[in-house]
Enzyme design. Structure first.
Site, mmCIF file in Angstrom:
data_model
loop_
_atom_site.group_PDB
_atom_site.id
_atom_site.type_symbol
_atom_site.label_atom_id
_atom_site.label_comp_id
_atom_site.label_asym_id
_atom_site.label_seq_id
_atom_site.Cartn_x
_atom_site.Cartn_y
_atom_site.Cartn_z
ATOM 1 N N ARG A 86 0.655 -1.373 0.092
ATOM 2 C CA ARG A 86 -0.039 0.180 0.053
ATOM 3 C C ARG A 86 0.878 1.326 0.137
ATOM 4 O O ARG A 86 0.262 2.445 -0.284
ATOM 5 C CB ARG A 86 -1.040 0.162 1.394
ATOM 6 C CG ARG A 86 -2.265 -0.931 1.170
ATOM 7 C CD ARG A 86 -2.909 -1.145 2.340
ATOM 8 N NE ARG A 86 -3.214 0.036 2.908
ATOM 9 C CZ ARG A 86 -3.803 0.074 4.163
ATOM 10 N NH1 ARG A 86 -4.069 -0.770 4.839
ATOM 11 N NH2 ARG A 86 -3.812 1.424 4.731
ATOM 12 N N LYS A 104 2.200 -2.161 4.791
ATOM 13 C CA LYS A 104 1.834 -0.761 5.103
ATOM 14 C C LYS A 104 2.616 -0.219 5.896
ATOM 15 O O LYS A 104 2.681 -0.472 7.069
ATOM 16 C CB LYS A 104 0.371 -0.618 5.059
ATOM 17 C CG LYS A 104 -0.313 0.749 5.088
ATOM 18 C CD LYS A 104 -0.147 1.661 6.415
ATOM 19 C CE LYS A 104 -1.038 1.184 7.297
ATOM 20 N NZ LYS A 104 -0.919 1.785 8.577
ATOM 21 N N HIS A 116 2.911 -16.033 2.925
ATOM 22 C CA HIS A 116 1.610 -16.255 2.299
ATOM 23 C C HIS A 116 0.506 -15.774 3.224
ATOM 24 O O HIS A 116 0.594 -15.789 4.603
ATOM 25 C CB HIS A 116 1.424 -17.868 2.776
ATOM 26 C CG HIS A 116 2.442 -18.543 2.203
ATOM 27 N ND1 HIS A 116 2.534 -19.091 0.943
ATOM 28 C CD2 HIS A 116 3.480 -19.124 2.737
ATOM 29 C CE1 HIS A 116 3.595 -19.783 0.513
ATOM 30 N NE2 HIS A 116 4.210 -20.113 1.974
ATOM 31 N N ALA A 133 2.311 -18.750 7.292
ATOM 32 C CA ALA A 133 1.036 -18.563 6.684
ATOM 33 C C ALA A 133 -0.205 -17.968 7.480
ATOM 34 O O ALA A 133 -0.528 -18.374 8.710
ATOM 35 C CB ALA A 133 0.545 -19.716 5.860
#
Length: 217
Positions: A86, A104, A116, A133
């Site tokens: 982002r 972000k 993942h 993950a």
């Protein structure tokens, strides 16, 4: 055990000089964007693939990945399909930003793996740290009040409503774990899968998924 020097070897990030200005890692979160904007135009062997997005010539970025500026993607790093960066993300060398991972306002040291379905926001991940993950950093408290970093009886007000996790070098976070706002995990510590982690985890510790903490042998 909360300081930048306690947690990180600064020789493994382009943010070495930037981070060295601060005592505690969360103090660096506010300036990540401006730091990237200053650093990006000075980098050699990087292409500015879109405005304020610098990607090293040896990095591999999948066509379906989204790179929002400002960000820097380091040498030999792999950004996989449907990754969502982002912005305000400094990703080091030899990192993996995997399928459906969202970043972000972060610094990822060299050799970090988020491979993942991870969300990493307002966080700093040290050298060779790894998130299994589905593990995520929660960066906002339910009551929306400023995040407090807790270490034993000590309470440190960060003054920020958004603080994720600070992972020291060589930290391993198990699959589907949640790191609550303001978590600090010391170097070489392990978090078992499906854990909910709060406060501070000392260096070389093991956090079991029932909340038990034991020394790592």
């Amino acid at each position: 055990m909360l300081t930048i020097t306690d947690l990180f070897d600064l020789d493994h990030t382009l943010a070495k000089d930037y981070l060295a200005q601060f005592t505690y890692p969360w103090e660096a979160l506010a300036g990540i964007k401006d730091f990237i904007l200053t650093l990006g135009p000075t980098l050699e062997d990087y292409d500015e693939v879109s405005p304020q997005v610098w990607v090293h010539k040896t990095a591999a970025v999948a066509p379906s990945a989204y790179l929002g500026g400002p960000c820097i993607i380091g040498p030999e790093t792999e950004v996989r399909h449907c990754a969502f960066i982002r912005g305000s993300a400094l990703v080091g060398a030899n990192c993996v930003v995997g399928n459906s991972v969202e970043l972000k306002n972060v610094i990822l040291f060299d050799n970090v793996q988020t491979p993942h379905y991870n969300y990493v926001g307002d966080s700093i991940l040290g050298y060779k740290s790894h998130m299994g993950a589905g593990s995520i950093t929660s960066n906002v408290k339910s009551d929306k009040l400023p995040v407090i970093v807790r270490c034993g009886d000590e309470r440190m007000d960060t003054g920020r409503k958004k603080v994720g996790a600070m992972l020291g070098d060589f930290v391993e976070v198990g699959c589907n774990s949640v790191l609550n706002p303001g978590v600090v995990i010391g170097r070489r510590s392990i978090v078992y899968p499906t854990s909910c982690v709060r406060g501070t985890l000392a260096e070389a510790s093991i956090h079991k998924n029932d909340g038990t903490v034991i020394p790592r042998k």
